[in-house]
Design a protein around this motif. Sequence first.
Motif, PDB file in Angstrom:
ATOM      1  N   GLY A   1       0.794  -1.225   0.000  1.00  0.00           N
ATOM      2  CA  GLY A   1       0.000   0.000   0.000  1.00  0.00           C
ATOM      3  C   GLY A   1       0.825   1.272   0.000  1.00  0.00           C
TER       4      GLY A   1
ATOM      5  N   GLU B   1     -11.362   1.003 -10.488  1.00  0.00           N
ATOM      6  CA  GLU B   1     -11.304   0.748  -9.048  1.00  0.00           C
ATOM      7  C   GLU B   1     -10.012   1.295  -8.458  1.00  0.00           C
ATOM      8  OE1 GLU B   1     -11.357  -2.982  -5.846  1.00  0.00           O
ATOM      9  OE2 GLU B   1     -11.407  -3.382  -8.010  1.00  0.00           O
TER      10      GLU B   1
ATOM     11  N   ARG C   1     -10.275   5.056  -8.131  1.00  0.00           N
ATOM     12  CA  ARG C   1     -11.124   5.453  -6.998  1.00  0.00           C
ATOM     13  C   ARG C   1     -10.364   5.311  -5.678  1.00  0.00           C
ATOM     14  NH1 ARG C   1     -15.161   2.659  -9.966  1.00  0.00           N
ATOM     15  NH2 ARG C   1     -14.844   0.778  -8.696  1.00  0.00           N
ATOM     16  N   GLN C   2      -9.628   4.238  -5.532  1.00  0.00           N
ATOM     17  CA  GLN C   2      -8.861   4.031  -4.300  1.00  0.00           C
ATOM     18  C   GLN C   2      -7.806   5.114  -4.121  1.00  0.00           C
ATOM     19  OE1 GLN C   2      -7.352   0.091  -4.860  1.00  0.00           O
ATOM     20  NE2 GLN C   2      -9.251  -0.935  -4.271  1.00  0.00           N
TER      21      GLN C   2
ATOM     22  N   ALA D   1      -9.246   8.357  -3.121  1.00  0.00           N
ATOM     23  CA  ALA D   1      -9.697   8.337  -1.730  1.00  0.00           C
ATOM     24  C   ALA D   1      -8.538   8.271  -0.743  1.00  0.00           C
ATOM     25  CB  ALA D   1     -10.627   7.138  -1.517  1.00  0.00           C
TER      26      ALA D   1
ATOM     27  N   ALA E   1      -6.287   6.004  -0.316  1.00  0.00           N
ATOM     28  CA  ALA E   1      -6.180   4.693   0.325  1.00  0.00           C
ATOM     29  C   ALA E   1      -4.733   4.225   0.465  1.00  0.00           C
ATOM     30  CB  ALA E   1      -6.986   3.664  -0.480  1.00  0.00           C
ATOM     31  N   TYR E   2      -3.809   4.862  -0.267  1.00  0.00           N
ATOM     32  CA  TYR E   2      -2.417   4.431  -0.272  1.00  0.00           C
ATOM     33  C   TYR E   2      -1.488   5.593   0.077  1.00  0.00           C
ATOM     34  CZ  TYR E   2      -4.776   0.782  -2.914  1.00  0.00           C
ATOM     35  OH  TYR E   2      -5.640  -0.199  -3.296  1.00  0.00           O
ATOM     36  N   ASP E   3      -0.307   5.235   0.543  1.00  0.00           N
ATOM     37  CA  ASP E   3       0.704   6.241   0.888  1.00  0.00           C
ATOM     38  C   ASP E   3       1.603   6.490  -0.325  1.00  0.00           C
ATOM     39  OD1 ASP E   3      -0.162   6.469   3.549  1.00  0.00           O
ATOM     40  OD2 ASP E   3       1.024   4.717   4.150  1.00  0.00           O
TER      41      ASP E   3
END
Length: 470
Positions: free
Chosen positions: A92, A129, A132-133, A136, A138-140
């Motif tokens: 991630g 997808e 979108r992540q 948002a 969702a990852y560093d």
Amino acid sequence: MTAPLHGLLSEDPVVATAGVGLFADALRDQAVTVTEAQWQPPMEGTEGHLVTVLADPRRAEANALAFARMTAAGADLVDVRPAREALGLERGTFLHAGPPIEWERASGPLRGALIGAVLFEGLADTPEEAERQLAAAAYDLEPCHHRDAVGPMAGVVSPSMWVYELRDEVHDHTSWCSLNEGLGKVLRYGAYGPEVVDRLHWMNAVLGPLLQQAVRARGPVDIKAILAQMLQMGDEGHNRNRAGSLMLLRELLPTLITADGSSSDIAEAVRFSGANEHFFLNLGMPACKLSTLAAEGIPGATVVTTMARNGTDFGIRTAGTGDRWFTGPANTPNGLFLGDYGPDDANPDIGDSAITETAGIGGFAMAAAPAIVRFVGGDVPMALRATRTMYEITVGEHPAYQVPILEFRGTATGIDVVAVARTGILPQINTGMAGRVAGTGQVGAGLVTPPAECFPAALAALADAVPSRA
């Protein structure tokens, strides 16, 4: 007072001029021989800071130390490992080229490369997808440079990707870079189609492990020595790496072909590496990073230790200001385009590969590689002029990296923020061009300079760091 003037006009005059060109033009119109010196005022608003930094008693010795460390640094290829092991990357976390940036400001090619890396890691099933992540948070996202690594173009590195590991035993530093994918539609140019992800999986499953065996069996490979030799063979180390790639393959081939793997896998690894003219770039870059790492953290030094771009911002760091970034909007390269692509298709400058110019090769050594001009849209006189001009903004000449056509003069090394501000001359970079739209890939190659505002900002910080005499 009149004696020295006796006979002054008995011969045709030869005049040297500096400043506005009107006077020189007027003399030429009268058939007078004129030597015109390139001169212009310092960058606007830098006068006070220049006075402060030039008066810093530490500067001369500090810059001499920075230059000595840069040119003494070693660069040995010692291993090939997954990034999760070498860099401690957790699932991630994704590295990228250039200074820090968030998804909202990321350029098309950086977004495309991040989407591809998310797909490659199996964190999303579709590009939509993955996008979108990423949107948002969702990852560093983290710059490669923050982990002493470098990445070409978008520079995206994910935990499963394999990286070259280079060591500078002189200063006890290590640097890393991903493996080169070749040209065209590749992740580093922002492409993320199935063929891109499939190639990454092959590199992860076959190429990386085979290269690891080859390097470990062969022992350290002196990448700095290859850099020095390739400059004698028509490469400049950034956009032309033909000789370097062949020399590297010569070093690795004996242990690569005897590695533990199927004959078809070994044959494909050899074919892929031999057909990739930029195979060596991903080793030259961390070698140059090791050079500039050696100059970091020297109080009073005004030498640039990082030039990097993320496709939105161009950032520099200096030996005397530590990890602080000084940024401006990345310029768009001018050059030649592939196929039907044109200027409107090109993204602003992107990649950590300007570390080559920071260390004194690449665009600084174009005179050593006249063939490169056909790739970046210049000509041979331009290449000679560019290399000569870089001596005006650097602190020394590299003892190992030499330019044959300039009587083996060492390349200009150690960009001095003060010299850039005083002369207005910006570092010359030659580079590939990524498509502006995510997923496009490479659209051309050309020449570019940093945004001018990076250097006055760095100069101001250096001035603030000068000890008070009160």
